[in-house]
Structure formats: C-alpha cells, structure tokens
Design a protein around this motif. Structure first.
Motif, PDB file in Angstrom:
ATOM      1  N   HIS A   1       0.975  -1.079   0.140  1.00 17.74           N
ATOM      2  CA  HIS A   1       0.175  -0.001   0.003  1.00 17.74           C
ATOM      3  C   HIS A   1       0.993   1.028  -0.043  1.00 17.74           C
ATOM      4  O   HIS A   1       0.779   2.300  -0.680  1.00 17.74           O
ATOM      5  CB  HIS A   1      -0.959   0.049   1.047  1.00 17.74           C
ATOM      6  CG  HIS A   1      -2.065  -1.117   1.181  1.00 17.74           C
ATOM      7  ND1 HIS A   1      -2.716  -1.625   2.128  1.00 17.74           N
ATOM      8  CD2 HIS A   1      -2.599  -1.638  -0.182  1.00 17.74           C
ATOM      9  CE1 HIS A   1      -3.649  -2.353   1.790  1.00 17.74           C
ATOM     10  NE2 HIS A   1      -3.422  -2.303   0.475  1.00 17.74           N
ATOM     11  N   LEU A   2       1.810   1.198   0.900  1.00 18.69           N
ATOM     12  CA  LEU A   2       2.813   2.394   0.749  1.00 18.69           C
ATOM     13  C   LEU A   2       3.518   2.623  -0.586  1.00 18.69           C
ATOM     14  O   LEU A   2       3.639   3.628  -1.058  1.00 18.69           O
ATOM     15  CB  LEU A   2       3.837   1.988   1.863  1.00 18.69           C
ATOM     16  CG  LEU A   2       3.492   2.324   3.345  1.00 18.69           C
ATOM     17  CD1 LEU A   2       4.430   1.882   4.141  1.00 18.69           C
ATOM     18  CD2 LEU A   2       3.065   3.727   3.649  1.00 18.69           C
ATOM     19  N   LEU A   3       3.807   1.436  -1.118  1.00 21.18           N
ATOM     20  CA  LEU A   3       4.472   1.781  -2.568  1.00 21.18           C
ATOM     21  C   LEU A   3       3.358   1.994  -3.583  1.00 21.18           C
ATOM     22  O   LEU A   3       3.820   2.917  -4.307  1.00 21.18           O
ATOM     23  CB  LEU A   3       5.053   0.229  -2.937  1.00 21.18           C
ATOM     24  CG  LEU A   3       5.773   0.120  -4.374  1.00 21.18           C
ATOM     25  CD1 LEU A   3       6.846   1.377  -4.458  1.00 21.18           C
ATOM     26  CD2 LEU A   3       6.115  -1.282  -4.666  1.00 21.18           C
ATOM     27  N   ASP A   4       2.285   1.588  -3.315  1.00 18.55           N
ATOM     28  CA  ASP A   4       1.236   1.948  -4.328  1.00 18.55           C
ATOM     29  C   ASP A   4       0.957   3.465  -4.379  1.00 18.55           C
ATOM     30  O   ASP A   4       0.732   3.961  -5.309  1.00 18.55           O
ATOM     31  CB  ASP A   4       0.062   1.088  -3.968  1.00 18.55           C
ATOM     32  CG  ASP A   4      -1.206   1.693  -4.713  1.00 18.55           C
ATOM     33  OD1 ASP A   4      -1.250   1.528  -6.007  1.00 18.55           O
ATOM     34  OD2 ASP A   4      -2.339   1.908  -4.314  1.00 18.55           O
ATOM     35  N   ARG A   5       0.720   4.089  -3.272  1.00 10.45           N
ATOM     36  CA  ARG A   5       0.722   5.546  -2.711  1.00 10.45           C
ATOM     37  C   ARG A   5       1.807   6.240  -3.667  1.00 10.45           C
ATOM     38  O   ARG A   5       1.686   7.236  -4.366  1.00 10.45           O
ATOM     39  CB  ARG A   5       0.631   6.019  -1.282  1.00 10.45           C
ATOM     40  CG  ARG A   5      -0.672   5.411  -0.890  1.00 10.45           C
ATOM     41  CD  ARG A   5      -0.941   6.701   0.393  1.00 10.45           C
ATOM     42  NE  ARG A   5      -0.337   6.065   1.492  1.00 10.45           N
ATOM     43  CZ  ARG A   5      -0.479   4.961   2.418  1.00 10.45           C
ATOM     44  NH1 ARG A   5      -1.646   4.246   2.392  1.00 10.45           N
ATOM     45  NH2 ARG A   5       0.449   4.826   3.310  1.00 10.45           N
ATOM     46  N   LEU A   6       2.997   5.778  -3.425  1.00 12.68           N
ATOM     47  CA  LEU A   6       4.326   6.437  -4.150  1.00 12.68           C
ATOM     48  C   LEU A   6       4.049   6.328  -5.640  1.00 12.68           C
ATOM     49  O   LEU A   6       4.361   7.396  -6.391  1.00 12.68           O
ATOM     50  CB  LEU A   6       5.459   5.926  -3.565  1.00 12.68           C
ATOM     51  CG  LEU A   6       6.709   6.213  -4.241  1.00 12.68           C
ATOM     52  CD1 LEU A   6       6.783   7.836  -3.933  1.00 12.68           C
ATOM     53  CD2 LEU A   6       7.936   5.631  -3.529  1.00 12.68           C
ATOM     54  N   VAL A   7       3.875   5.348  -5.942  1.00 17.74           N
ATOM     55  CA  VAL A   7       3.677   4.978  -7.629  1.00 17.74           C
ATOM     56  C   VAL A   7       2.615   5.845  -8.117  1.00 17.74           C
ATOM     57  O   VAL A   7       2.802   6.638  -9.084  1.00 17.74           O
ATOM     58  CB  VAL A   7       3.363   3.559  -7.894  1.00 17.74           C
ATOM     59  CG1 VAL A   7       3.079   3.480  -9.287  1.00 17.74           C
ATOM     60  CG2 VAL A   7       4.535   2.792  -7.378  1.00 17.74           C
ATOM     61  N   LYS A   8       1.533   6.008  -7.263  1.00 12.14           N
ATOM     62  CA  LYS A   8       0.305   6.987  -7.734  1.00 12.14           C
ATOM     63  C   LYS A   8       0.751   8.434  -7.984  1.00 12.14           C
ATOM     64  O   LYS A   8       0.623   9.364  -8.841  1.00 12.14           O
ATOM     65  CB  LYS A   8      -0.900   6.860  -6.765  1.00 12.14           C
ATOM     66  CG  LYS A   8      -1.673   5.668  -7.009  1.00 12.14           C
ATOM     67  CD  LYS A   8      -2.678   5.201  -6.007  1.00 12.14           C
ATOM     68  CE  LYS A   8      -3.579   4.170  -6.350  1.00 12.14           C
ATOM     69  NZ  LYS A   8      -4.553   3.999  -5.119  1.00 12.14           N
ATOM     70  N   ASP A   9       1.411   8.695  -7.016  1.00  9.71           N
ATOM     71  CA  ASP A   9       2.123  10.142  -6.853  1.00  9.71           C
ATOM     72  C   ASP A   9       3.157  10.395  -8.154  1.00  9.71           C
ATOM     73  O   ASP A   9       2.923  11.534  -8.797  1.00  9.71           O
ATOM     74  CB  ASP A   9       2.884  10.422  -5.574  1.00  9.71           C
ATOM     75  CG  ASP A   9       2.052  10.603  -4.370  1.00  9.71           C
ATOM     76  OD1 ASP A   9       0.772  10.727  -4.758  1.00  9.71           O
ATOM     77  OD2 ASP A   9       2.397  10.472  -3.205  1.00  9.71           O
ATOM     78  N   ILE A  10       3.762   9.334  -8.450  1.00  7.71           N
ATOM     79  CA  ILE A  10       4.515   9.613  -9.543  1.00  7.71           C
ATOM     80  C   ILE A  10       4.091   9.696 -10.700  1.00  7.71           C
ATOM     81  O   ILE A  10       4.295  10.485 -11.650  1.00  7.71           O
ATOM     82  CB  ILE A  10       5.866   8.131  -9.452  1.00  7.71           C
ATOM     83  CG1 ILE A  10       6.550   8.512  -8.178  1.00  7.71           C
ATOM     84  CG2 ILE A  10       6.691   8.122 -10.773  1.00  7.71           C
ATOM     85  CD1 ILE A  10       7.519   7.138  -8.022  1.00  7.71           C
ATOM     86  N   VAL A  11       3.090   8.720 -10.829  1.00  2.00           N
ATOM     87  CA  VAL A  11       2.181   8.575 -12.111  1.00  2.00           C
ATOM     88  C   VAL A  11       1.414   9.956 -12.298  1.00  2.00           C
ATOM     89  O   VAL A  11       1.483  10.530 -13.653  1.00  2.00           O
ATOM     90  CB  VAL A  11       1.217   7.654 -12.400  1.00  2.00           C
ATOM     91  CG1 VAL A  11       0.215   7.670 -13.500  1.00  2.00           C
ATOM     92  CG2 VAL A  11       2.264   6.115 -12.278  1.00  2.00           C
ATOM     93  N   THR A  12       0.889  10.548 -11.629  1.00  2.00           N
ATOM     94  CA  THR A  12       0.175  11.672 -11.743  1.00  2.00           C
ATOM     95  C   THR A  12       0.810  13.025 -12.070  1.00  2.00           C
ATOM     96  O   THR A  12       0.479  13.957 -12.555  1.00  2.00           O
ATOM     97  CB  THR A  12      -0.588  12.215 -10.318  1.00  2.00           C
ATOM     98  OG1 THR A  12       0.265  12.019  -9.169  1.00  2.00           O
ATOM     99  CG2 THR A  12      -1.822  11.158  -9.838  1.00  2.00           C
ATOM    100  N   GLU A  13       2.362  12.965 -11.611  1.00  2.00           N
ATOM    101  CA  GLU A  13       3.097  13.988 -12.031  1.00  2.00           C
ATOM    102  C   GLU A  13       3.947  13.785 -13.125  1.00  2.00           C
ATOM    103  O   GLU A  13       4.700  14.632 -13.716  1.00  2.00           O
ATOM    104  CB  GLU A  13       3.960  14.340 -10.675  1.00  2.00           C
ATOM    105  CG  GLU A  13       5.025  13.297 -10.333  1.00  2.00           C
ATOM    106  CD  GLU A  13       5.847  13.571  -9.238  1.00  2.00           C
ATOM    107  OE1 GLU A  13       6.852  13.081  -9.029  1.00  2.00           O
ATOM    108  OE2 GLU A  13       5.360  14.366  -8.379  1.00  2.00           O
ATOM    109  N   SER A  14       3.876  12.612 -13.822  1.00  5.74           N
ATOM    110  CA  SER A  14       4.656  12.197 -14.804  1.00  5.74           C
ATOM    111  C   SER A  14       4.155  12.512 -16.236  1.00  5.74           C
ATOM    112  O   SER A  14       3.116  12.646 -16.445  1.00  5.74           O
ATOM    113  CB  SER A  14       5.119  10.634 -14.836  1.00  5.74           C
ATOM    114  OG  SER A  14       5.629  10.442 -16.161  1.00  5.74           O
TER     115      SER A  14
END
Length: 726
Positions: A153-166
């Motif tokens: 879940h922690l990793l998922d949140r980080l990946v979401k943040d990265i995708v939204t700003e990429s």
C-alpha cells in the motif's frame, strides 16, 4: 564478476547475507558508498558488475537471507547512483519485481521496501516499468501476509504520486492491462483497481473517459460485491464518470450502451438501478448515436418497468417515455423490425406493466411507421391474437386497439375477423370469458355494423355447427344487451321501413339461423313479429332442448329491461300488434309452467289490456296486411312494397324482405343441426355399445340362451297399440 569482487570487500558481502537485519543494513550502506564513489568516477562498467553480482549471487539465490540482502543492496546501489540511476534501471528493477512472487513473505516485504526506495530516487524514470509494477502491486494487494499488504500500500501510494506528476505515462498501453484485471473477484484487488481508476481520472492530462467502455463493465460488476466499501467506491467512480459524460461534447455512447443493456438485467438490485439510471441519461444525451441501439435499450427497459423496486420502475418508466418520444426514421438507422421483435417478445412477459408498454410501442410504431409494420405483420399477428387471452382486461383492450389500427385496411380487417373466429373456435374459454369484451370493444374501435356483418358472413358457412350455434348465441346476447351496440339495435328496429335496416337484418339472418332463439330474438328486435311467430310455430321437438330453454329464459328476462321498453309499450295496443301477442304467447307455451321465466312472461301478458278489438280492425289485421301497424307509424314519404299473399304463405316482401324464403332458410339450417345432433348420438351410442360388448364378452353364452326365451321383435311388433311388453 571479478571487478565487482574487487570493488566490494568480502566482509561486506558476507554481512549482506547475514541473518541479522542490522548487519545487512550496514552492508547495504557500505555498498551505497562504494557505488557513489564509482558513479563519481564515471566507472559505470564496474557499477554494472556490482549490480550483476547482487542480482545473480543474492536476489536469485536459494537462500532467503541472501535474497533479502540482495534486495537491500540493489536499493542501496540505486541511492548511490542518485541522478544517474536511470541508465541502470534495466538491471535493477527486474530482479526486484521477480521477488514479489517469492514464497517467503519477508522476501516479498523487502522487495516492496526496495522498490519503494528505488522509486523515490528515480521517480518518473521508472514509468517504463509501470505495467509490470502495476501487475505486481495488483497481486500484492491481495497478499496473505498483512505486513506485505501494508508495504504494498505504501509503495502503491508512491507510484500513484509519481504517475500523476509524470508526462511519460501512457494510458493507451495501460488500459489493456486494466481491462484484463477488472474481472478479478478478490475484494482487495477490486479496491486497488477502483483506487487507480479514480486517481487516473483525476489527472487532467489523462483521458480516462475516452477509455471508459474498456473497464465500465468491470465497475458495474463491482456494484454487486459483498463488501459495502467496494460497492460505495465503485458507485462513486461511476457517478463521477456519469457527470463527466454530461459535460463532455464527445462520448462513445454506442459501446457503453451495449454494456448497460446487459447490466440492466442483472440479478443485483443496485446494479440494475445504476444501469437504468445511466441508460436514462444516455437516451437524453445520446441523440443520433443511440438510434441503432434503440431496440437493445428497449429490450432492457421494458422488463425493468415491472421491477419489484419502485426506484427502478420509476426510472424505467421515464426512460421508456423519453425513448418513445424520439422520432427517428429508418433512414437514420432506426430498425422498426427490431423494435417490433422486442415488443413481441415482451408481450409474453409475466408482468402486466411490461406487456402494456410493449403494446403501446406497437401502437406508436403503427402510427408513425405503418408501412414498415404491416410489411412484417405476419411475424407479430399470432402473438397479438394470443394477447386476447390475457388475464388482464387492460391488456386485452390494448391488444384490440392494435388490431383495430391494423384493420383499417380492408384486407387486414377480414384477416382479423377470420383469425378471431378461429381463436374462438379452438379456445372455448376465450369465447366464454373474453368474447363479450372483445366483440364490444371491436365494435367501438371499428364500425359495429361492419364487424357484425363480417362475423355473420363467416359464421354462415361455418362447418362446425355446434361452434356456430354457440358463437351466434354469444353475438346475439351482445347485440341485445351492450350499450355500444345501441345504434345497431336502432337500425334493426327499422328493418321494415328502412333499406339499411333491411340489409342488416338479412345479413345477420343467414348466420342467426344456427340458433332458433337467436332468430326469434332478432325478429323481436326488428319488430318482424309475424315472422317471429312463424319461426316459433316451425319448431319441432328436437329444437326445444335444454340449451334452447336456457336461451329462452334469458330472452324473457331481457324483455323486462329498458332495451325492450318499446315492445312492452306496444302491448298497450294489442289490436295493432296482434302478431306480437301471438309470438309472446307462443314463447309462453314453450316454457315449463314451473319455471321463473314462465311466471315472468305470464305476469307481463296479464297486464295487456283485455278490451276486445273492433270487427273492422280484426278483419283488417287478419285478412289484410299484417304490417299495417308499421305502415301506420311510418314517417311521411316512406313506402313499403309488397308482393305475394300473406294469408297464403307469408311470402310478402315488405321493403324487399322475402320472409317465406327466410323461414325456409331457417328450417333448412335447423334440419342440418338436427341431422348433426343425430349423427353425434349414433356415434356416441356405437362407441358405448362397443365398449359394453368388450366388457361383457365372458357372459355372451348365458345371455344368448336367455335371449332365445324372449319373444322376437317381429312378434312384439305385431302387438296392438294398447298392448304392453312385460
């Protein structure tokens, strides 16, 4: 390998695989420092060798502690590389991803931790691995180890943040994977998927609405999940998409309409409600795009009109009205045949409201696209006829309205009446329970005289004499009692003074001959009292049966109703209406004295004025024209022609009616009925006799001996009329 071993001390490698976490952590920090020095020196070959060593000797090792150390080491190497890590991601990320499926839960946990640290360093550069990472996270979201789930879940949140700003994320490449995963039933995976859909939809640069048809079915599937939280999340996502559809100028309604049609038939109440709500909005917004899908949409909406849930029924009714209000043409893709096929299928629905709306659709199509409907009429005609047997009166009345609309054309009118008579013939219950309703309504929708004339023409040549008699009796009762046929009765009352009335009388007479009581009723209604008396006089023993007496009982009671008020008033002038009195007394003589009808008629006849007729009036009535009472009251300008001698053979032809020929016609038809009844009795007797002989075969010898002691039939026939055979 040698380069890597020379760069990393043996003690560091030994501690990296130690069972103690602290030793592995310290070894990883030393690897981070070594890689940082190599990166500063630009020695990327040696860095690649270090990463390769960590991969082959550690992450792919059979020892769990080695694998844990390898994952920590890869993360440390990435941190050491810092901004230069992107060029080594092809070596670093795949071993970590493969560790997500490790059998050891701790290894999977460290894999999540390692990828988290790698992602923090490289951020958008690892988007190229997004699909693999997403697939791995999808599986980890349902991991059996709670610690692994938490790390995922922690990793998922980080990946979401990265995708939204990429700006490198490719929605086109991601959608096929999402569509594939949407069919997973695991609740944790479903939550994971809905979360990603919501996040991606919130990104302005990502057009999730354009790909909605690819995962819409999956979202609807989640509405029936056993988890309340998942249902809420799916519903929230769908509501957001529906709002976007309302505000979007370009939407692919067609593909989504196909999905909604399927979901409208779901066994889950919430799913049905959501699907119908979406269809309702689509019908309002879709315009020309939805024209080819109208039939499918209608097929989904009509059953929902009868849904057990009031909210669904309300939305379905509104959608149905919206759909029917749209005026589309076949040239625009509107398939009249497909709509009719749907309506036909729904006519067999067990729900009344659905059947009613299906009929409204057929009526609407007949009004707007009559040629197209009539071209496929044979496909729905039988189903419409079966609708006449519906247990609900409203449905039957609507079916009749549709039939009447079709029957505006002469050829279809004839077809309707022929099929209607056929249905009455094969389904006696239909005639008994619905016959009056059907005939009366048809007489309102179509011309009553036209309906009765056509029915009479068909019944005149009916081969099934029993059915013809029953049908004529039913039609006669409707004619005598229905308010809808008052105009027809008024016309028949003028049969002797009006050409139209005469034509109708003659037209009905031919088929009314199937029933003696119907003929008598017709004559009484038409005020042809002398002919009524002649018909009564012509009856023989076989004609006066139970059925006849039942019909006679009904007529006597009808004579006391307002419909025959004119006849009762005519009894005030017995001198003028002598034949009426004779006909009524004839009926009285046919009734059993103990019957209620006998008492009713006798009581009525007792009220007739008893003063005697003048000699001139008696003479004029008995030897002159018996229709003088009608002539006396004819409107000025009217004229009746006469031919023949009434006193000789009742062959006078007032207004062209040849009563002698009519009486002959009646007697001939009754002979056919008597012969038919006799043949039926003989056939029944033969059948009974055959079965009796088969049952009594063992007793035949004794019976034949006893028969020889009896007198022969010839000798017994020689006895006189006063002799009895004992």
């Amino acid at each position: 390998m040698a380069d890597a071993l020379s760069a990393i001390p043996a003690s560091v490698l030994r501690n990296l695989s130690d069972k103690l976490y602290e030793k592995r952590k310290n070894a990883a920090l030393e690897i981070e420092g070594i890689v940082k020095q190599l990166a500063a020196a630009g020695d990327h070959d040696k860095i690649s060798a270090v990463i390769s060593l960590l991969t082959t000797e550690f992450t792919y090792s059979a020892q769990a502690n080695h694998r844990k150390g390898g994952l920590i080491g890869l993360a440390a190497a990435t941190v050491g590389l810092s901004t230069e890590a992107a060029q080594h991601l092809e070596q670093i990320v795949p071993p970590v991803l493969s560790s997500f499926s490790d059998q050891d839960g701790r290894v999977r946990y460290y894999a999540c931790e390692a990828l988290y640290n790698i992602a923090k360093v490289v951020r958008g550069d690892f988007i190229i691995f997004f699909n693999q990472i997403f697939d791995a996270l999808c599986k980890l979201s349902a991991d059996s180890d709670a610690n692994v789930q938490s790390a995922a879940h922690l990793l998922d949140r980080l990946v979401k943040d990265i995708v939204t700003e990429s700006d490198q994320f490719s929605i086109e490449e991601f959608i096929p994977l999402l569509r594939e995963r949407m069919n997973v039933l695991n609740p944790y995976v479903r939550q994971f998927l809905v979360g990603w859909i919501t996040v991606l939809d919130s990104v302005p640069d990502i057009d999730m609405l354009g790909f909605l048809p690819d995962f819409l079915d999956g979202l609807f599937n989640m509405l029936s999940d056993s988890s309340h939280e998942i249902r809420q999340q799916a519903d929230a996502a769908l509501s957001e998409f529906l709002q976007e559809i309302k505000n979007s100028p370009s939407v692919d309604y067609g593909r989504m309409a196909e999905i909604l049609v399927q979901r409208a038939g779901s066994g889950d109440e919430f799913t049905r409600l959501t699907a119908v709500t979406w269809i309702n909005e689509f019908v309002k917004l879709g315009g020309d795009q939805l024209v080819p899908y109208y039939a499918d949409i209608l097929g989904a909406i009509l059953p929902c009109i009868s849904d057990k849930e009031e909210k669904i029924r309300a939305v379905a009714r509104e959608t149905n009205e919206e759909l029917r209000a749209i005026k589309a043409e076949p040239a625009e893709g509107f398939d009249v045949g497909a709509i009719l096929s749907i309506a036909k299928r729904q006519l067999s629905s067990e729900w009344e409201a659905t059947r009613i709306e299906a009929l409204h659709w057929i009526s609407a199509l007949l009004e707007r696209h009559r040629p197209e409907v009539l071209s496929v009429l044979n496909d729905i005609f039988d189903t419409l006829l079966k609708g006449l047997s519906d247990p609900v009166d409203e449905v039957v009345l609507l079916v009749l309205e549709v039939h009447a609309c079709i029957a505006k054309d002469p050829q279809h009118f004839r077809q309707l009446v022929v099929f209607l008579v056929h249905n009455f013939r094969v389904d006696k219950n239909l005639l008994e329970k619905r016959g009056a309703l059907i005939i009366r309504r048809l007489c309102v929708l179509l011309d009553a005289e036209r309906v009765y004339r056509e029915l009479s023409t068909i019944l005149e040549g009916e081969a099934d004499l029993d059915f013809a008699s029953t049908m004529v009796q039913a039609l006669n009762l409707i004619l005598l009692t229905s308010s809808e046929l008052s105009g027809l009765r008024d016309l028949l009352k003028q049969s002797l003074v009006n050409a139209a009335g005469k034509d109708l009388f003659v037209s009905l007479y031919a088929s009314w001959c199937h029933s003696p009581m119907a003929i008598i009723s017709l004559c009484v209604l038409a005020q042809t009292y002398q002919h009524a008396s002649a018909v009564i006089q012509s009856l023989v023993e076989e004609d006066i049966n139970v059925k006849f007496l039942v019909q006679l009982d009904k007529l006597i009671r009808l004579l006391e109703t307002p419909i025959f008020a004119y006849l009762r008033l005519q009894l005030l002038d017995p001198g003028r209406y002598t034949w009426l009195l004779k006909a009524l007394y004839g009926l009285l003589m046919l009734l059993p004295q103990q019957s209620a009808a006998f008492k009713i008629l006798r009581t009525r006849l007792k009220t007739v004025p008893s003063y005697s007729l003048g000699s001139e009036q008696i003479k004029r009535t008995s030897s002159g024209n018996p229709y003088s009472q009608i002539l006396h009251h004819m409107p000025s300008g009217s004229q009746i022609t006469e031919d023949g001698d009434i006193s000789r053979d009742m062959g006078s032809v007032p207004n062209g009616i040849n009563f002698a020929a009519r009486l002959q016609q009646f007697e001939q038809m009754q002979r056919q009925h008597r012969m038919h009844a006799k043949s039926q009795l003989q056939s029944q007797f033969r059948n009974n006799s055959t079965s009796s002989k088969e049952m009594q075969k063992p007793e035949e010898p004794s019976r034949s001996m006893s028969d020889s002691n009896r007198p022969s039939s010839r000798s017994s026939s020689r006895r006189g009329p006063g002799q009895l055979q004992l």
